[in-house]
Design a protein around this motif. Structure first.
Motif, short mmCIF file in Angstrom:
data_model
loop_
_atom_site.label_atom_id
_atom_site.label_comp_id
_atom_site.label_asym_id
_atom_site.label_seq_id
_atom_site.Cartn_x
_atom_site.Cartn_y
_atom_site.Cartn_z
N ASN A 283 -84.79 43.49 -41.88
CA ASN A 283 -83.56 43.61 -41.10
C ASN A 283 -82.36 44.00 -41.93
N SER B 62 -87.44 48.39 -45.78
CA SER B 62 -88.30 48.60 -44.62
C SER B 62 -89.39 49.58 -45.00
N ASN C 17 -73.34 52.60 -37.88
CA ASN C 17 -74.71 52.90 -37.47
C ASN C 17 -74.81 54.27 -36.80
N SER D 220 -81.51 51.64 -39.01
CA SER D 220 -82.40 50.50 -39.20
C SER D 220 -82.82 49.88 -37.89
N ASN D 221 -83.87 49.08 -37.94
CA ASN D 221 -84.33 48.35 -36.76
C ASN D 221 -83.22 47.48 -36.20
N ARG D 222 -82.53 46.75 -37.07
CA ARG D 222 -81.44 45.88 -36.61
C ARG D 222 -80.32 46.72 -36.01
N GLN E 34 -81.12 47.82 -32.42
CA GLN E 34 -80.95 46.77 -31.42
C GLN E 34 -79.48 46.55 -31.09
N VAL E 35 -78.63 46.56 -32.12
CA VAL E 35 -77.20 46.34 -31.90
C VAL E 35 -76.60 47.51 -31.12
N PHE F 215 -76.55 41.57 -28.48
CA PHE F 215 -76.37 41.26 -29.89
C PHE F 215 -74.89 41.44 -30.23
N GLU G 90 -73.85 40.23 -36.12
CA GLU G 90 -74.96 40.94 -36.74
C GLU G 90 -74.51 41.61 -38.04
N HIS H 115 -76.02 40.61 -41.77
CA HIS H 115 -76.96 41.54 -42.40
C HIS H 115 -76.31 42.50 -43.39
#
Length: 473
Positions: A236, A244, A342, A353-355, A358-359, A411, A416, A420
């Motif tokens: 994450n 990752s 992002n 990234s995966n996180r 999601q955000v 999220f 977040e 992170h």
């Protein structure tokens, strides 16, 4: 009679069942890649499917595939066209049969059905999933949740993932069928799409497309650097080389087969022992598997606004306010630093990234109040690792219209980010205009009003986050 091997998202020669099937048929072989013409024009959500980083990655994949096929005595034909029209035209000139992968999505299934309706023989071969369609571990109804799916797969008796196949032998001399006059080549179209774009200069952004690069990275990730040894702990993170697996793009375009990766992880476990980190990477491959079989089960329903749910709802209207928010998203100028960082990474590299995904999905749906399908199509355009099943399945989940979504997921962008990106290195990298601010001041930028920080060359937030988002500890 010739055999056309129609490549789609399976751009490799190792563990390539399409080539093995073509060899078994015994006819002269022509490898073909068709860039669907409709990918280059806006779809229902207003986006086409070829952003600059994605175009560059695909161009590299095709160049690598062409070299690999030359070693087998084959010449890859690449064109921009309607696959059905193109193959039907060739069939009228010279009888052919088609070998291609099983359909991932409804539009592919429809194309294969159309070819058969026009009299072409199409051999569908499983090349995209761990499980074979003839040996699924569930009976009857498809599992409603990933947990049920995973348990049924893991309880399956015996090894459920076949071992990868080797490279097929030389398949003959280069042979090319007549290409209809006026047909565009893929290379110039992709070159035009990526014009002015350059890959970022950081090593962890410099993973080119193609099977050779993917095989080298898999070796480095698992065995040379052994990054997998901390996968569950670092997956994450937001920035760095080995946090990752970065195997998603190779999987999305089929530069590696999923069973190649699965068995490589098993080999790692044999050498260094199985642990939660190696299991978690296989766990993520099962998530991918779940979404692929879900899409095959539910088809076009997966692309509807209400998705797989039984909820009654209408898509939000794209009025003037929503249009302003959508334009801010598209230009990475929402005024919320973690969101914009992002989005800038996505636009610059074709990856996030995966996180971060999601955000971003949560923010577009739960905070901006936009139709989740806008975001799904935006990702489809820009992600170099776009996978139709995983992308649309995850967006529907966040929106509350997918599998077991419990009404959707939100999220907090600030929480977040604070968790992170502990030293704000990710934020400062993508938003250098904020590099002179402390981390606490960057946090306040997520909430500032129009007249605050007026000296910054950075926009005010397009929305106000709830006060609860200020609590980031």
């Amino acid at each position: 009679m010739i055999t056309v091997v129609w490549f789609r998202q399976d751009l490799r020669v190792h563990d390539q069942p399409l080539l093995h099937r073509a060899a078994a048929l015994g006819a002269p072989v022509v490898p073909l890649y068709v860039l669907p013409a409709h990918w280059t024009v806006p779809g229902p959500e207003g986006e086409d499917r070829l952003g600059a980083p994605k175009s560059a990655f695909l161009e590299e994949c095709l160049a690598d595939l062409s070299l690999s096929l030359e070693a087998l005595g084959l010449a890859l034909v690449t064109v921009v066209a309607s696959p059905v029209t193109l193959l039907d035209d060739w069939h009228q000139r010279e009888p052919l049969q088609v070998v291609t992968a099983e359909a991932d999505a409804p539009e592919e299934a429809q194309a294969i059905a159309s070819l058969r309706a026009r009299g072409l023989t199409v051999h569908e071969v499983g090349s995209r999933t761990l499980l074979a369609a003839t040996a699924l571990p569930w009976q009857g109804t498809f599992p409603a949740t990933f947990s049920r799916f995973r348990r049924q797969v893991e309880r399956h008796s015996g090894p459920f993932v076949d071992r990868p196949e080797g490279t097929p032998p030389a398949l003959g001399s280069a042979l090319a069928p007549p290409v209809p006059a006026g047909t565009k080549g893929v290379a110039p179209v992709l070159a035009q799409r990526r014009a002015g774009w350059q890959r970022c200069d950081k090593d962890y952004f410099s993973l080119p497309g193609g099977e050779q690069s993917a095989r080298q990275w898999l070796q480095r990730y698992l065995f040379d650097a052994r990054h997998i040894a901390h996968y569950k702990q670092t997956r994450n993170q937001l920035i760095g080389e080995g946090y990752s697996s970065r195997l998603s793009a190779a999987l999305a375009w089929g530069c590696l087969s999923v069973r190649q990766i699965w068995h490589a992880i098993l080999e790692y476990e044999q050498h260094y022992g199985a642990n939660s980190h190696s299991y978690w990477l296989r766990f993520e491959l099962l998530w991918r598997e779940f979404f692929h079989w879900s899409l095959r089960e539910h088809g076009v329903q997966s692309f509807c606004f209400t998705g797989l749910s039984d909820r009654q709802a209408e898509p939000p209207c794209l009025d003037s306010l929503a249009q302003r928010r959508w334009l801010a998203w598209q230009s990475a100028t929402t005024g919320l630093p973690f969101i914009d960082a992002n989005l800038r990474e996505l636009l610059a590299t074709g990856y996030v990234s995966n996180r971060g995904r999601q955000v971003l999905a949560s923010f577009l749906v739960q905070d901006l109040g936009l139709d989740w399908r806008l975001g799904a199509r935006w990702f489809e355009r820009h992600l170099v690792d776009h996978d139709v099943a995983s992308n649309w399945g995850n967006w529907a989940y966040i929106a509350g219209y997918g599998h077991d979504a419990r009404g959707g997921r939100r999220f907090s962008p600030t929480r977040e980010w604070w968790r992170h990106d502990p030293d704000a290195s990710y934020l400062y990298y993508w938003l250098p205009e904020l590099a002179g601010l402390s981390r606490a001041a960057c946090l306040e930028c997520h909430f500032r009003s129009v007249d605050q920080y007026h000296e910054l060359a950075y926009p005010a937030p397009v929305i106000s986050l709830p006060d609860s988002d200020r609590v980031v500890s």
